[in-house]
Scaffold this motif. Sequence first.
Motif, mmCIF file in Angstrom:
data_model
loop_
_atom_site.group_PDB
_atom_site.id
_atom_site.type_symbol
_atom_site.label_atom_id
_atom_site.label_comp_id
_atom_site.label_asym_id
_atom_site.label_seq_id
_atom_site.Cartn_x
_atom_site.Cartn_y
_atom_site.Cartn_z
ATOM 1 N N ILE A 1 57.279 1.807 25.678
ATOM 2 C CA ILE A 1 57.308 2.123 24.244
ATOM 3 C C ILE A 1 58.517 3.013 23.996
ATOM 4 C CG2 ILE A 1 56.115 3.234 22.317
ATOM 5 C CD1 ILE A 1 53.495 2.831 23.967
ATOM 6 N N GLU B 1 60.027 4.971 20.992
ATOM 7 C CA GLU B 1 59.683 5.437 19.638
ATOM 8 C C GLU B 1 60.022 6.919 19.543
ATOM 9 O OE1 GLU B 1 58.811 6.455 16.262
ATOM 10 O OE2 GLU B 1 58.126 4.392 16.462
ATOM 11 N N GLU C 1 56.825 11.365 17.898
ATOM 12 C CA GLU C 1 55.924 11.739 18.989
ATOM 13 C C GLU C 1 54.478 11.313 18.733
ATOM 14 O OE1 GLU C 1 54.539 15.681 21.540
ATOM 15 O OE2 GLU C 1 56.112 15.862 20.025
ATOM 16 N N ARG D 1 54.194 7.509 19.100
ATOM 17 C CA ARG D 1 54.330 7.189 20.524
ATOM 18 C C ARG D 1 53.035 7.509 21.273
ATOM 19 N NH1 ARG D 1 58.651 10.082 21.209
ATOM 20 N NH2 ARG D 1 57.663 11.807 22.300
ATOM 21 N N HIS D 2 52.480 8.668 21.002
ATOM 22 C CA HIS D 2 51.234 9.078 21.655
ATOM 23 C C HIS D 2 50.077 8.159 21.286
ATOM 24 C CE1 HIS D 2 47.392 11.291 21.806
ATOM 25 N NE2 HIS D 2 47.853 11.691 22.966
ATOM 26 N N GLN E 1 50.477 4.718 22.911
ATOM 27 C CA GLN E 1 50.243 4.883 24.354
ATOM 28 C C GLN E 1 48.747 5.037 24.640
ATOM 29 O OE1 GLN E 1 52.018 8.399 26.080
ATOM 30 N NE2 GLN E 1 51.846 7.589 28.135
ATOM 31 N N VAL F 1 51.552 2.445 30.839
ATOM 32 C CA VAL F 1 52.463 2.685 29.717
ATOM 33 C C VAL F 1 53.489 3.751 30.092
ATOM 34 C CG1 VAL F 1 52.647 3.378 27.292
ATOM 35 C CG2 VAL F 1 50.653 2.080 28.068
ATOM 36 N N THR G 1 56.971 5.742 28.281
ATOM 37 C CA THR G 1 57.540 5.973 26.958
ATOM 38 C C THR G 1 58.928 6.597 27.033
ATOM 39 O OG1 THR G 1 56.607 8.195 26.681
ATOM 40 C CG2 THR G 1 55.238 6.332 25.984
ATOM 41 N N SER H 1 61.758 8.480 23.963
ATOM 42 C CA SER H 1 61.925 8.857 22.556
ATOM 43 C C SER H 1 63.299 8.477 22.010
ATOM 44 C CB SER H 1 61.705 10.363 22.387
ATOM 45 O OG SER H 1 62.642 11.089 23.165
ATOM 46 N N GLY I 1 65.435 4.673 26.843
ATOM 47 C CA GLY I 1 64.591 3.494 27.004
ATOM 48 C C GLY I 1 65.282 2.385 27.774
#
Length: 97
Positions: A10, A12, A15, A18-19, A22, A32, A34, A36, A41
């Motif tokens: 992910i 994103e 936050e 994203r959380h 996830q 998963v 992640t 930011s 990424g």
Amino acid sequence: MFDAAPTILIIEHDEQVRHDVQFILKGIGYHVVTASRGLDGIDIARKMKPDLIIVAMDLPDLMGGELATTLRADKRFQDTPILVFVSSDDPAARDMA
């Protein structure tokens, strides 16, 4: 022998979003990872080769479409599903995704 859970990356910047994503995906059994920022990424994707990549359209350093184009140029990601999500009603943003 058990197969490993599919890995989802992910990317994103928000936050909370994203959380939340996830949390949902881990809850149904996915592994998963992640990031930011888009460039982070891309680095993670190149190291891990996830089974699915979920990208926000608006990132602090890249647009989701640019990130997807960069990954698609790499033969390792030609068959990897990349989902770009847009939080705007702007038709141009949706078309770009």
